[in-house]
Design an enzyme around this catalytic site. Structure first.
Site, short mmCIF file in Angstrom:
data_model
loop_
_atom_site.label_atom_id
_atom_site.label_comp_id
_atom_site.label_asym_id
_atom_site.label_seq_id
_atom_site.Cartn_x
_atom_site.Cartn_y
_atom_site.Cartn_z
N HIS A 50 -6.08 -1.29 11.53
CA HIS A 50 -5.36 -1.52 10.36
C HIS A 50 -5.88 -3.07 9.80
O HIS A 50 -6.29 -3.68 10.81
CB HIS A 50 -3.83 -1.99 10.75
CG HIS A 50 -3.06 -2.64 9.57
ND1 HIS A 50 -2.82 -1.82 8.44
CD2 HIS A 50 -2.32 -3.46 9.50
CE1 HIS A 50 -1.98 -2.25 7.67
NE2 HIS A 50 -1.57 -3.58 8.09
N GLN B 268 0.79 -1.33 0.00
CA GLN B 268 0.04 -0.24 -0.02
C GLN B 268 0.86 1.33 -0.09
O GLN B 268 0.29 2.36 -0.27
CB GLN B 268 -0.96 -0.20 1.19
CG GLN B 268 -0.02 0.25 2.38
CD GLN B 268 -1.27 0.11 3.86
OE1 GLN B 268 -1.41 -1.20 3.98
NE2 GLN B 268 -1.69 1.07 4.32
N ASN C 234 0.08 -9.13 5.25
CA ASN C 234 0.04 -7.62 5.21
C ASN C 234 0.19 -7.30 3.94
O ASN C 234 0.39 -7.89 2.89
CB ASN C 234 1.04 -7.37 6.17
CG ASN C 234 0.91 -6.07 6.75
OD1 ASN C 234 -0.16 -5.41 6.64
ND2 ASN C 234 1.53 -5.68 7.95
N CYS D 188 -4.86 0.06 3.69
CA CYS D 188 -4.73 -1.56 3.87
C CYS D 188 -6.09 -2.28 3.65
O CYS D 188 -6.40 -3.36 3.44
CB CYS D 188 -4.44 -1.47 5.43
SG CYS D 188 -5.50 -0.86 6.51
#
Length: 442
Positions: free
Chosen positions: A362, A63, A383, A69
């Site tokens: 997040h 990102q 992630n 995210c």
């Protein structure tokens, strides 16, 4: 209110110097960060990067310097379905395409919220909240669903990144300055020329913001070709697609069967009850952001069911605590701040929410878990911070960290029991705009 006295300071200094450990700690921290000095290897063996339930996934995404995210994690969920259906090794959906329309929709949503509060005093709590939380990058799962349902999807090859889409600070600050100027002037405009003039000014601002977004993100193509080579080396070309026809062909109604479940252990929130938050959204007239409160144990149970069916899980947590970004570890047992500084983050999860110590900030994807007697011991996480951190961009979370700092997950409705499904049929309880469960993942 009591001031700090000179005598009190003298006593504090005397007590500090009497403890020889303080000199050692002070010297250790003079050229080393607090997290490094507090780092503990006591539980390292239990956090080895091995899992007994793992969903095979594609390479991680990045990102960059943006708060997208939630979009990256959500498109990662969808790309796994598309890649599986099309037998692909590599594939990525355009996050920038969705971010463009999310930004534009949020501008309209915020302006409409301002107008709803046009007669409020400038220091009214609701208006103040809206002014403090104007247009950013963050979002929620249901906000993602709104964008996909209204605008569709496209592969990243059809609409890639620009410098601004990956570095959003300036465009956000410029847009938000304009939005706040509108809020400052709207009441005077209404009093002088009426509400119709307020909407004329609003539409002029929408036009200017749209042009700014196109200049910063690039023109969105009306049609595009989808070109790819599958794992067997076979070339494919799907021509003259629109974002909506791409969505219908490759995703269909897949998103309709997913629901956001949360762990909100505060005294004000009941179990097996749905909640929404006032002014939490992006698309006016879109799906209401809805959370079903099930508690952490049930949340984990549902997540594991989906993992066992070989599907990854979008989830939201608070990554501000006990994290090693470079090593790719979130573990409250990996840092001993209490022994080092007599300070610590630990507090009841419900109190942490109520008193703004912690909240979801997040979103990522759960792709694996290790179980001991059917109880999770650690989790594998995909992630969206690139492949230079963690294990090629994948992270590990301890069971205790997950319990303490995970607040939300998105699972298929087929895993819910009858009581939970009935709860979804009821209108959600509307929480105040500043409720911690209205936080955005960014």
């Amino acid at each position: 209110m009591k001031e700090i006295s000179k005598k009190q300071l003298e006593e504090l200094n005397k007590k500090y110097r009497e403890n020889p450990q303080n000199k050692i700690i002070r010297h250790s921290l003079s050229k080393t960060g607090i997290e490094q000095v507090a780092s503990s290897l006591d539980g390292e063996a239990s956090m080895a990067f091995n899992f007994d339930i793992v969903v095979k996934t594609l390479d991680v995404t990045n990102q960059k310097a943006s708060g997208r995210c939630w979009l990256f994690a959500a498109t990662n969920v969808l790309r796994e379905k598309i890649a599986k259906d099309l037998n692909l090794d590599h594939f990525e959906l355009s996050q920038s395409f969705l971010a463009f329309y999310d930004k534009f929709e949020k501008i309209n949503y915020t302006l409409e919220a301002f107008i709803e509060n046009i007669d409020a005093d400038y220091d009214d709590r609701t208006l103040t909240f809206l002014l403090q939380n104007v247009v950013g990058d963050g979002g929620q799962w249901d906000m993602f669903v709104n964008l996909v349902n209204k605008y569709g999807l496209m592969p990243k090859q059809a609409y890639g990144e620009t410098f601004t889409s990956s570095n959003t600070r300036y465009i956000n600050s410029l847009i938000n300055a304009e939005l706040r100027k509108f809020a400052a002037n709207m009441k005077n405009i209404k009093d002088a020329k009426g509400l119709d003039e307020v909407y004329r000014v609003k539409n002029d601002l929408l036009t200017r913001c749209y042009e700014a977004l196109v200049n910063a993100y690039g023109e969105v193509p009306e049609t595009f070709d989808f070109e790819y080579v599958d794992k067997d080396g076979k070339y494919h070309l799907d021509r003259n697609l629109t974002p909506l026809t791409f969505k219908e062909k490759y995703i269909g109604n897949y998103l309709d069967d997913f629901v956001s479940i949360i762990d909100a252990p505060t005294s004000s929130k009941k179990m097996n009850t749905t909640y929404t938050v006032k002014y939490l959204g992006n698309v006016v007239g879109g799906k209401i952001v809805t959370h079903l409160n099930v508690g952490i144990e049930r949340l984990k149970e549902l997540v594991i069911k989906q993992l066992k069916d070989n599907e990854i899980v979008w989830f939201g947590s608070d990554v501000a605590f006990y994290g090693d970004r470079q090593g790719g570890v979130w573990d409250d047992g990996a840092f001993d701040f209490e022994s080092l500084l007599k300070l610590d983050y630990k507090i009841d999860k419900g109190f942490a929410l109520d008193f703004r110590i912690s909240q979801m900030n997040h979103a990522m994807c759960i792709t694996g878990v290790s179980l001991l007697d059917n109880v999770p011991t650690k989790w594998k996480i995909e992630n969206s911070w690139g492949d230079q951190n963690g294990v090629r961009g994948y992270y590990i979370m301890s069971a205790s960290w997950f319990d303490r700092y995970t607040y939300q997950a998105v699972v298929h409705k087929k895993y819910l029991n009858e009581e939970e499904l009935k709860a979804l049929e009821k209108a959600p309880i509307v929480l105040k705009p500043w409720d911690p469960m209205g936080s955005l993942a960014d």
